[in-house]
Design a protein around this motif. Structure first.
Motif, PDB file in Angstrom:
ATOM      1  N   VAL A 155      -6.471   4.635 -14.245  1.00 53.23           N
ATOM      2  CA  VAL A 155      -7.104   4.170 -13.007  1.00 53.23           C
ATOM      3  C   VAL A 155      -6.415   4.838 -11.821  1.00 53.23           C
ATOM      4  O   VAL A 155      -5.187   4.770 -11.687  1.00 53.23           O
ATOM      5  N   ILE A 156      -7.234   5.477 -11.001  1.00 55.16           N
ATOM      6  CA  ILE A 156      -6.701   6.143  -9.813  1.00 55.16           C
ATOM      7  C   ILE A 156      -6.718   5.185  -8.637  1.00 55.16           C
ATOM      8  O   ILE A 156      -7.726   4.522  -8.378  1.00 55.16           O
ATOM      9  N   ASP A 157      -5.604   5.115  -7.947  1.00 56.47           N
ATOM     10  CA  ASP A 157      -5.533   4.368  -6.699  1.00 56.47           C
ATOM     11  C   ASP A 157      -5.207   5.314  -5.574  1.00 56.47           C
ATOM     12  O   ASP A 157      -4.397   6.219  -5.727  1.00 56.47           O
ATOM     13  N   ARG A 158      -5.855   5.069  -4.430  1.00 60.74           N
ATOM     14  CA  ARG A 158      -5.594   5.886  -3.238  1.00 60.74           C
ATOM     15  C   ARG A 158      -4.852   5.056  -2.190  1.00 60.74           C
ATOM     16  O   ARG A 158      -4.955   5.305  -0.997  1.00 60.74           O
ATOM     17  N   ALA A 159      -4.175   4.006  -2.664  1.00 54.83           N
ATOM     18  CA  ALA A 159      -3.422   3.117  -1.779  1.00 54.83           C
ATOM     19  C   ALA A 159      -2.304   2.488  -2.602  1.00 54.83           C
ATOM     20  O   ALA A 159      -2.387   2.449  -3.828  1.00 54.83           O
TER      21      ALA A 159
END
Lengths: 98, 391
Positions: B317-321
């Motif tokens: 899972v990619i998070d940008r925060a």
């Protein structure tokens, strides 16, 4: 919402809007009072100062006795302003017992 | 009829708002959202959009104006980003709790400090619980389409909630892409005139946004929770209707080569476009990898996501925060929580990438798929990986 003072979540208008004008009258807002005003009517000169100064507009003539002032205890918050302003000091603030 | 033209994504969004005949635009310019608002002010000044353009003194005022105008039954739009969204925060809750169908574009950008005008999802993740419908676009066409759709959904009387359309700052806002621009007739056929659920009207007075005493407040919050959860049905219905009108289909959760995938990567926003290229390259090498593009963030698409993730051996899972002091990034945290207690949940590995505009090249995706491959082969998931961090 008008029918019940404590509506279920399904009975709320969208966004908890109040959709019936003057419906605040149904909310008994005097129940958190800790003191109530009691009139000694023998000393009352019927000047109406208590009626004029009540910030809740809940002191009226003739609610309990013809021609004499009293507070509507369903809305009176017990602030004591009427007692403080009365020129004959005929109003005393009495502790609510219950 | 649709016309194929090259357009900056911000201009495409502003044109979409114009096609939707917004009555009011109240906004404050902030990088990288500025071009949307600038173009809308031009459309109004040139007489191409008959709307009140309110040049407010702050985002807090922008959302306040929006609440007022939406309450009178005016179709209302605003756009913001980053610090602007943060300044707006107080009123953002009020808009949804009062069931006001405002449409807001958020050009996603990092939050200070240090000062960063560049793209990540810190701004929107801080708004997770504001009670709005929140959706993400990946390219210019999607940003344009979802803006038109957002008015339709927001004004659906079963919903009557505000909608945020998110798209990545600079990566999309300042990029020129070919788009199919519908004409006014097509948009009008899809988007009927705004018929509010209730509105401020001197002839039929109501009070909106009253005090909620302790006897009322919990019921109002529960009602809000229920109406946002129940918006899921209208969301899929109106997206299907959008597809019938415009021929482009959108879903709360979209996949790319995920059907038989053993390794899945979840993205939100524009990164999905780069990720698809890496998936193609790996598939050519015979690897069973796929992509899950989480489009709808609120209401969270629990069932649709569970169906998609079911069967994977490992999920990235990619998070940008960053959820500072929290377990993993906000998206990974949500997906882990959504699957907790399920009969089986694949191991979930969290990648934190692209903070404050740091580029996310295909090499980063290769690294992420490599790490996921190690987990699929029995390796440990470990702590969230800050991809590309100098240590």
């Amino acid at each position: 919402m008008a029918q019940s003072a404590k509506p279920k979540w399904t009975e709320l208008a969208p966004g908890a809007a109040i959709v019936e004008p003057a419906s605040a009258r149904q909310n008994r807002t005097g129940d958190w009072r800790s003191q109530r005003p009691v009139w000694e009517h023998e000393k009352c000169i019927r000047c109406g100062v208590c009626v004029a100064f009540c910030p809740e507009g809940c002191v009226h003539f003739g609610q309990q006795q013809e021609g004499l002032p009293s507070a509507d205890l369903e809305y009176c918050k017990g602030c004591g302003i009427c007692a403080h302003e009365c020129p004959t000091a005929c109003i005393s603030m009495v502790e609510e017992e219950e | 009829m649709e016309k194929r033209i090259g357009l900056e994504t911000s201009i495409a969004v502003a044109e979409a708002v114009g096609l939707c005949d917004a009555d009011v635009v109240a906004a404050y310019p902030i990088t990288p959202q500025t071009h949307i608002v600038e173009h809308l002010s031009e459309l109004v000044a040139d007489g191409k959009l008959e709307a009140a353009f309110v040049p407010v003194e702050s985002e807090h005022s922008a959302m306040s104006v929006c609440c007022g105008t939406a309450a009178t039954g005016a179709r209302t739009f605003t756009a913001t980003s980053s610090q602007g969204l943060a300044l707006m925060h107080e009123i953002v809750f009020i808009a949804s709790a009062m069931r006001l169908p405002i449409v807001m574009t958020v050009a996603n950008r990092a939050l200070s400090a240090p000062i960063s005008i560049w793209n990540d999802h810190s701004d929107i993740m801080a708004e997770r619980d504001v009670g709005w419908v929140q959706i993400f676009a990946e390219n210019a066409q999607e940003a344009l389409d979802l803006t038109i759709w957002a008015f339709r959904l927001a004004e659906d009387r079963r919903v009557s909630l505000p909608v945020m359309v998110n798209f990545d700052g600079f990566i999309l806002t300042h990029t020129i892409e070919p788009v199919l621009m519908p004409d006014r007739e097509m948009v009008q056929a899809f988007l009927p005139p705004f018929q509010p659920l209730q509105r401020l009207d001197v002839d039929n007075p109501i009070t909106m946004g009253p005090v909620g005493i302790p006897d009322i407040y919990p019921e109002t919050r529960y009602a809000h929770q229920q109406v946002l959860a129940a918006a899921y049905g209208p969301i899929t219905e109106t997206l299907e209707e959008f597809a019938r009108h415009f021929g482009r289909s959108y879903y709360p959760v979209e996949t790319y080569r995920a059907d038989d995938a053993e390794i899945l990567l979840v993205t939100m926003g524009a990164l999905g476009q780069t990720a698809m290229e890496v998936v193609d390259a790996r598939r050519r090498r015979g690897e069973k990898v796929g992509l899950v593009r989480l489009r709808l963030w609120r209401p969270f698409p629990f069932a649709a996501l569970a169906r998609v993730l079911d069967g994977a051996r490992v999920v990235g899972v990619i998070d940008r925060a960053v959820s500072v002091g929290g377990p993993v990034g906000p998206v990974a945290s949500e997906i882990k929580a959504a699957g907790y207690g399920a009969s089986r949940q694949p191991p979930i590995m969290n990648f934190i990438v692209g903070l404050g505009g740091r580029d996310v090249p295909t090499d980063d995706f290769e690294l992420m798929f490599d790490r996921l491959g190690q987990v699929a082969a029995g390796g440990r998931v470990g702590e969230p990986v800050f991809v590309g961090l100098r240590e």
